[in-house]
Design a protein around this motif. Structure first.
Motif, mmCIF file in Angstrom:
data_model
loop_
_atom_site.group_PDB
_atom_site.id
_atom_site.type_symbol
_atom_site.label_atom_id
_atom_site.label_comp_id
_atom_site.label_asym_id
_atom_site.label_seq_id
_atom_site.Cartn_x
_atom_site.Cartn_y
_atom_site.Cartn_z
ATOM 1 N N ARG A 194 0.810 -1.219 0.000
ATOM 2 C CA ARG A 194 0.000 0.000 0.000
ATOM 3 C C ARG A 194 0.841 1.265 0.000
ATOM 4 O O ARG A 194 0.298 2.369 0.014
ATOM 5 C CB ARG A 194 -0.938 -0.008 1.219
ATOM 6 N N GLY A 195 2.162 1.117 0.004
ATOM 7 C CA GLY A 195 3.029 2.284 -0.031
ATOM 8 C C GLY A 195 2.886 3.157 1.194
ATOM 9 O O GLY A 195 2.718 4.380 1.083
ATOM 10 N N GLU A 196 2.978 2.538 2.383
ATOM 11 C CA GLU A 196 2.769 3.287 3.621
ATOM 12 C C GLU A 196 3.876 3.002 4.631
ATOM 13 O O GLU A 196 4.465 1.917 4.645
ATOM 14 C CB GLU A 196 1.410 2.938 4.238
ATOM 15 N N LEU A 197 4.132 4.000 5.476
ATOM 16 C CA LEU A 197 5.028 3.859 6.617
ATOM 17 C C LEU A 197 4.176 3.855 7.878
ATOM 18 O O LEU A 197 3.372 4.766 8.098
ATOM 19 C CB LEU A 197 6.028 5.016 6.669
ATOM 20 N N ILE A 198 4.352 2.829 8.711
ATOM 21 C CA ILE A 198 3.570 2.680 9.935
ATOM 22 C C ILE A 198 4.489 2.927 11.125
ATOM 23 O O ILE A 198 5.565 2.326 11.222
ATOM 24 C CB ILE A 198 2.939 1.277 10.011
ATOM 25 N N VAL A 199 4.073 3.820 12.022
ATOM 26 C CA VAL A 199 4.904 4.237 13.150
ATOM 27 C C VAL A 199 4.126 4.073 14.452
ATOM 28 O O VAL A 199 2.986 4.538 14.564
ATOM 29 C CB VAL A 199 5.338 5.715 13.014
ATOM 30 N N ALA A 200 4.737 3.411 15.433
ATOM 31 C CA ALA A 200 4.155 3.321 16.777
ATOM 32 C C ALA A 200 4.944 4.226 17.709
ATOM 33 O O ALA A 200 6.179 4.246 17.673
ATOM 34 C CB ALA A 200 4.190 1.885 17.282
ATOM 35 N N ASP A 201 4.238 4.998 18.543
ATOM 36 C CA ASP A 201 4.924 5.843 19.519
ATOM 37 C C ASP A 201 4.125 5.891 20.816
ATOM 38 O O ASP A 201 3.018 5.356 20.912
ATOM 39 C CB ASP A 201 5.184 7.248 18.964
ATOM 40 N N LEU A 202 4.722 6.524 21.829
ATOM 41 C CA LEU A 202 4.095 6.638 23.146
ATOM 42 C C LEU A 202 3.529 8.044 23.292
ATOM 43 O O LEU A 202 4.033 8.875 24.053
ATOM 44 C CB LEU A 202 5.106 6.330 24.254
ATOM 45 N N GLN A 203 2.496 8.326 22.534
ATOM 46 C CA GLN A 203 1.879 9.651 22.506
ATOM 47 C C GLN A 203 1.574 10.158 23.916
ATOM 48 O O GLN A 203 1.000 9.449 24.735
ATOM 49 C CB GLN A 203 0.578 9.585 21.703
ATOM 50 N N LEU A 204 1.989 11.394 24.197
ATOM 51 C CA LEU A 204 1.659 11.993 25.491
ATOM 52 C C LEU A 204 0.166 12.283 25.563
ATOM 53 O O LEU A 204 -0.423 12.841 24.633
ATOM 54 C CB LEU A 204 2.444 13.288 25.697
ATOM 55 N N ILE A 205 -0.450 11.884 26.664
ATOM 56 C CA ILE A 205 -1.873 12.135 26.868
ATOM 57 C C ILE A 205 -2.091 12.630 28.292
ATOM 58 O O ILE A 205 -1.203 12.544 29.145
ATOM 59 C CB ILE A 205 -2.719 10.870 26.605
ATOM 60 N N LYS A 206 -3.281 13.153 28.543
ATOM 61 C CA LYS A 206 -3.608 13.700 29.857
ATOM 62 C C LYS A 206 -4.677 12.861 30.537
ATOM 63 O O LYS A 206 -5.526 12.260 29.892
ATOM 64 C CB LYS A 206 -4.114 15.138 29.729
ATOM 65 N N SER A 207 -4.608 12.838 31.845
ATOM 66 C CA SER A 207 -5.686 12.278 32.647
ATOM 67 C C SER A 207 -5.906 13.211 33.826
ATOM 68 O O SER A 207 -5.219 14.226 33.971
ATOM 69 C CB SER A 207 -5.329 10.871 33.134
ATOM 70 N N TRP A 208 -6.823 12.855 34.674
ATOM 71 C CA TRP A 208 -7.113 13.703 35.828
ATOM 72 C C TRP A 208 -5.906 13.845 36.747
ATOM 73 O O TRP A 208 -5.783 14.818 37.494
ATOM 74 C CB TRP A 208 -8.289 13.124 36.613
#
Length: 437
Positions: A194-208
């Motif tokens: 499919r001509g794609e680059l797949i990237v996994a990362d540890l996206q910063l997210i917020k919680s309470w």
């Protein structure tokens, strides 16, 4: 965020079993899209701490062991066949279509490139210091090289000769980390279909309770990435939900993709490999209750539809067959003929081709010499090839040839069967005439 520490008591074991039961219930309900699989075994010989892994075009397995400063190489059947020593904390690895081996070192902060015979060729970019932590490497169909730097939070792109081309991504102060930016990218792979680059990362997210590392997969179009007129470089799509259970990721460490576009992500914290469709919908998980993964890291999918997963703390690389998978076996592994000069040809000998996998194995074969004929050049396993030497024009001596059996999508292919033919000297005859008169 509330942190929970689980001590491995009997109650803890029951809790983990319950979580895995939730995984299995989901797999059953999504059977139409989730591939059936079975654990085929593991590669264990000489392994101590397998981390990153890669497969070459023949499905030879390359295993990087950072703590031992080496890469171990295995045949498609799991036999230890070679070693690349003298490295320095190798944490990432890839093999391109020409068999070149690319190894990322977090100590030397570089990516070194070796040829198929493991001779050193060059280092990417300026060499040592080019990266801070080259955590993942991928190579596209044109030989372009992509290196994720988990400390710099970007991806560098290089020409096939190692010349730096451009970078994209980078960190962001925004929370959650926006698409197109990275927070600790841990794994990358190329979807060539499919001509794609797949990237996994540890996206910063917020919680309470504050900001913490989450989990995300971003999918980029290669044509857009390589088009200098398109900036910023944004993904076509992204997905990921942080947490435990099916479809939720805690710590993505490896990523692979199959021909159907399904994306496989190892989760080192949960001890499973998640499976998503191309749009990020969860299909299920891969695991084995009887032989659990322990800190699964690198993952690679071979042309035979066998999935390899490095299980760090189990000191092995687990192998799962995704249905249908093909694995070719050829016996015997050599043939030897003997004949006499000027006499009749030796009797034919047989080569047997079987499929120890579950798919349909189509094969082809060719002889390496004019004097060696085979009665079957293509078919579907199980099948037989009968080989016959023609010695009518051969003088005394030893002749070497081979039969090459190939199955394009199968593990264990190709197989080269050496053939030896020994022609011995024709013995002279003595006519004795007796005069009885």
């Amino acid at each position: 965020m509330k942190h929970i520490v689980i001590h491995m008591t009997r109650q803890g074991a029951i809790m983990i079993a319950a979580v895995l039961l939730l995984f299995s219930v989901f797999v059953t309900s999504a059977a139409a899209a989730m591939p059936e699989y079975e654990r085929l075994g593991a590669v264990t010989e000489s392994l101590n701490a397998p981390a990153a892994i890669a497969l070459d075009a023949y499905e030879n397995l390359y295993v990087a062991e950072p703590v031992n400063n080496r890469v171990l190489i295995y045949s498609p059947g799991g036999e230890h066949i070679d070693i690349l020593p003298g490295l320095s904390n190798p944490i990432s690895i890839a093999v391109d279509a020409d068999g070149r081996v690319l190894v990322g070192s977090s100590d030397r902060k570089n990516v070194e490139v070796y040829d198929a015979e493991l001779n050193f060729l060059f280092k990417l970019g300026v060499g040592n210091g080019e990266f801070e932590k080259p955590s993942a490497i991928a190579v596209d169909a044109d030989g372009n090289i992509y290196v994720a730097d988990s400390d710099y939070n970007d991806i560098n792109v290089y020409d096939p000769d190692g010349t730096y081309s451009f970078s994209f991504g980078g960190p962001s102060a925004a929370v959650p980390t926006p698409d197109g930016r990275f927070n600790y990218p841990t794994a990358i792979t190329i979807d060539r279909a499919r001509g794609e680059l797949i990237v996994a990362d540890l996206q910063l997210i917020k919680s309470w309770s504050g900001t913490y590392r989450g989990a995300r997969v971003q999918v980029f179009s290669l044509s857009d990435l390589l088009n200098p007129a398109i900036d910023p470089k944004l993904p076509d799509r992204s997905f990921g939900e942080y947490g435990t259970g099916t479809g939720k990721m805690l710590k993505p460490k490896g990523v692979a993709v199959d021909e159907a576009g399904r994306i496989y992500v190892t989760d080192s914290a949960q001890g499973v490999a998640h499976v998503f469709d191309g749009d990020g919908a969860s299909l299920g998980t891969i695991y084995d209750l009887a032989v659990p993964m322990r800190t699964p890291l690198g993952i690679a999918l071979g042309r035979s539809n066998r999935l390899f997963i490095a299980s760090l703390n189990a000191t092995r690389v687990d192998i799962y067959g995704l249905q249908p998978y093909e694995q070719m076996q050829v016996e015997p592994l050599s043939l030897a003929f003997q004949g006499q000069e000027g006499a009749e040809a030796p009797a034919a000998q047989s080569v047997y081709i079987t499929n120890t996998g579950t798919g349909t194995l189509n094969w082809s074969a060719e002889s390496g010499s004019i004097w060696l004929s085979i009665d079957n050049t293509a078919g579907t396993a199980p099948d037989t090839i009968n080989a016959s030497p023609d010695i009518s024009t051969l003088a005394e001596g030893t002749y070497l040839s081979s039969i090459t059996v190939t199955a394009a999508a199968a593990a264990g292919s190709p197989v080269v069967v050496p053939v030896t033919l020994e022609i011995i000297e024709q013995k002279g005859t003595i006519n004795v005439v007796t005069n009885l008169e």
